[in-house]
Design an enzyme around this catalytic site. Structure first.
Site, short mmCIF file in Angstrom:
data_model
loop_
_atom_site.label_atom_id
_atom_site.label_comp_id
_atom_site.label_asym_id
_atom_site.label_seq_id
_atom_site.Cartn_x
_atom_site.Cartn_y
_atom_site.Cartn_z
N GLY A 196 2.98 -3.77 -2.50
CA GLY A 196 4.37 -3.81 -2.05
C GLY A 196 4.36 -4.56 -0.72
CG PHE A 212 -1.73 -11.91 -3.97
CD1 PHE A 212 -0.91 -10.96 -4.54
CD2 PHE A 212 -1.15 -12.97 -3.28
CE1 PHE A 212 0.48 -11.05 -4.44
CE2 PHE A 212 0.22 -13.07 -3.17
CZ PHE A 212 1.04 -12.11 -3.75
NE ARG A 228 3.44 6.47 2.93
CZ ARG A 228 3.19 5.42 2.18
NH1 ARG A 228 2.18 5.44 1.36
NH2 ARG A 228 3.92 4.34 2.28
CG HIS A 271 5.54 -1.02 3.67
ND1 HIS A 271 5.94 -2.19 3.07
CD2 HIS A 271 4.83 -0.35 2.76
CE1 HIS A 271 5.49 -2.22 1.83
NE2 HIS A 271 4.80 -1.10 1.61
N GLY A 291 1.08 -6.43 0.79
CA GLY A 291 0.17 -5.73 -0.12
C GLY A 291 0.77 -5.73 -1.50
CG ASN A 315 0.30 9.15 0.40
OD1 ASN A 315 1.29 9.45 -0.24
ND2 ASN A 315 -0.06 7.90 0.65
NE ARG A 363 7.36 -2.26 -5.63
CZ ARG A 363 6.98 -1.71 -4.50
NH1 ARG A 363 7.71 -1.86 -3.41
NH2 ARG A 363 5.89 -0.99 -4.44
CD GLU A 375 -5.60 -5.03 6.63
OE1 GLU A 375 -6.76 -4.66 6.38
OE2 GLU A 375 -4.66 -4.23 6.74
P1 AMP Z 1 -2.44 -2.93 -0.71
O1 AMP Z 1 -1.20 -2.55 -1.48
O2 AMP Z 1 -2.23 -3.09 0.74
O3 AMP Z 1 -3.62 -2.09 -1.07
O4 AMP Z 1 -2.82 -4.41 -1.23
C1 AMP Z 1 -3.21 -4.63 -2.54
C2 AMP Z 1 -3.27 -6.12 -2.84
O5 AMP Z 1 -4.04 -6.79 -1.83
C3 AMP Z 1 -4.02 -6.37 -4.14
O6 AMP Z 1 -3.10 -6.42 -5.19
C4 AMP Z 1 -4.65 -7.70 -3.91
O7 AMP Z 1 -3.78 -8.67 -4.42
C5 AMP Z 1 -4.77 -7.86 -2.41
N1 AMP Z 1 -6.15 -7.79 -1.95
C6 AMP Z 1 -6.84 -6.72 -1.59
N2 AMP Z 1 -8.09 -7.06 -1.20
C7 AMP Z 1 -8.18 -8.38 -1.35
C8 AMP Z 1 -9.20 -9.34 -1.13
N3 AMP Z 1 -10.40 -8.98 -0.68
N4 AMP Z 1 -8.92 -10.62 -1.38
C9 AMP Z 1 -7.70 -10.99 -1.83
N5 AMP Z 1 -6.69 -10.13 -2.06
C10 AMP Z 1 -6.93 -8.85 -1.82
#
Ligand code: AMP
Length: 398
Positions: free
Chosen positions: A212, A284, A90, A180, A210, A7, A241, A334
């Site tokens: 995004g 978050f 990817r 995605h 996530g 990637n 965004r 998740e």
């Molecule tokens: P991703 O783009 O799928 O890696 O998701 C990233 C976002 O998931 C981060 O900006 C966080 O806001 C959220 N995130 C990841 N791990 C946690 C966690 N353990 N608790 C709460 N939010 C999380």
């Protein structure tokens, strides 16, 4: 067979080596700061981690270093490059030029360069740079491109067209493509397996939440609609965004802020979303902490995200004429029970009943069901695994 999943971004290159017999990741890592001073590779293998600090002026040097790390005395897992049966790359955007996983050939690269770069200027050019670098270093290894958009190629015209003149679609390819896709495909298939049902018998809404975020309607195993659009700026508001908004407000904002067309889009991509609403963070975890401490704008950003996600679930249930399952995946999906609960609140009329304790249970990295036993709609949390999908599709193609 072992498949190397690559990637590549503009200054990064992430990889996983997956053994397809066991579907286990046997080595993984990433090159950072390619083309920038201080570049390094963090590699994991054999249960160990090692940092290679080496100048990487370009992606070719980066992939050479990855192959070196894969054969390293400490973190190496293979003896020779010939053990890598294939490389899966990817690729974010395919336009309408590719609707499935595709073998890399010179014509394919030419089409990508000529037709898709303007569709995904931030993502496709560096990914193609990664493909070319791999071809130089591993000229005899077959390579496949797995597109984020492929899974959405089954959307009907009524779902993917915008209400612009039909010629604008025909002449310029202005339409919804979605993103995605590998994640939506993976979690919808995992959901069917978990529920012991054939995909054709299920109406699923998959929520990839996530940094995004996108939401998809998967009817009978096929994507019939998705929230992201021509670019990944559309849909719900995200980390930085804006998500969907009236195009007239975009032009108005550009005028008020003295921004060019390109700059206002960069602004909507990088400075808006929950980061812009809260004024605190795109993460978050920070928003939840802020809201708990009484920060009203953090609470508002969370409220907006949950409300917009809920609306997509409702509209996709209507579009599919029913709903059997909702899936949450990716960083937020998740890991944040409070957001999942907020999204699902008020959806009881659709047959959704949350099991609060199951929702709060710690994420152990496996599939877990968070709907109550008597909930008509099953709600699942499924860890996504885009790399595994890329490796599977690559192996299948070969
Ligand atoms: P991703 O783009 O799928 O890696 O998701 C990233 C976002 O998931 C981060 O900006 C966080 O806001 C959220 N995130 C990841 N791990 C946690 C966690 N353990 N608790 C709460 N939010 C999380």
């Amino acid at each position: 067979m072992k498949v190397l999943v690559v990637n590549a971004g503009s200054s990064s290159l992430k990889y996983q080596l997956i053994d397809m017999e066991t579907e286990k990741v046997i080595a993984k890592g990433g090159c950072e700061r390619i083309g920038i001073a201080g570049s390094l590779l963090k590699a994991k293998g054999n249960g160990k981690e090692k940092v290679f600090e080496q100048d990487m002026p370009n992606h070719k040097v980066a992939i050479e270093l990855v192959l070196h790390a894969l054969r390293d005395k400490e973190v190496g897992v293979i003896k020779s490059m010939e053990e890598i049966g294939a490389v899966g790359h990817r690729m974010v955007a395919s336009g309408e030029f590719f609707n499935k996983t595709t073998l890399v050939t010179p014509e394919v690269i030419k089409t990508l360069e000529e037709k898709t770069f303007e569709l995904a200027p931030l993502h496709n050019p560096p990914a193609v740079t990664g493909v070319k670098a791999c071809l130089e270093v591993m000229p005899n290894t077959p390579m496949a491109l797995v597109f984020d958009t492929s899974f959405h190629s089954t959307m009907p015209e009524k779902a993917y067209l915008y209400g612009v003149a039909y010629e604008d679609y025909k002449d310029y390819g202005v339409r919804k493509y979605g993103f995605h896709g590998t994640s939506h495909k993976f979690v919808s298939q995992e959901a069917a397996k978990y529920l012991k049902k054939a995909p054709k018998d299920l109406k699923i809404v998959t929520c990839h939440l996530g940094n995004g975020s996108s939401i998809s309607a998967v009817d009978g195993g096929k994507c019939v609609d998705t929230s992201m659009g021509f670019t990944p700026l559309a849909g719900v508001l995200m980390g930085t965004r804006s998500g969907d908004m009236d195009p007239s407000a975009v032009e108005f904002l550009a005028r008020k802020k003295g921004l060019s067309h390109a700059d206002v889009i960069t602004y909507l991509n990088k400075k808006c979303g929950v980061a812009g609403i809260s004024g605190v963070s795109s993460d978050f975890r920070d928003l939840i902490a802020g809201a708990q401490q009484g920060n009203k704008r953090c609470a508002l950003a969370l409220d907006m995200f949950e409300y917009q996600t809920k609306k997509f679930i409702g509209s996709y249930a209507a579009a599919m004429g029913g709903l059997d399952c909702i899936v949450f995946t990716a960083g937020i999906g998740e890991n944040t029970p409070v957001v999942r609960a907020g999204v699902l609140e008020g959806l009881e009329f659709l047959g959704v009943k949350l099991d609060k304790a199951a929702n709060e249970a710690k994420n152990d990295g496996t599939i877990h069901e968070i709907s109550a036993k008597d909930s008509r709609v099953k709600v699942l949390v499924i860890p996504t695994n885009e790399e595994l999908v890329i490796a599977r599709e690559t192996a299948e193609l070969l």
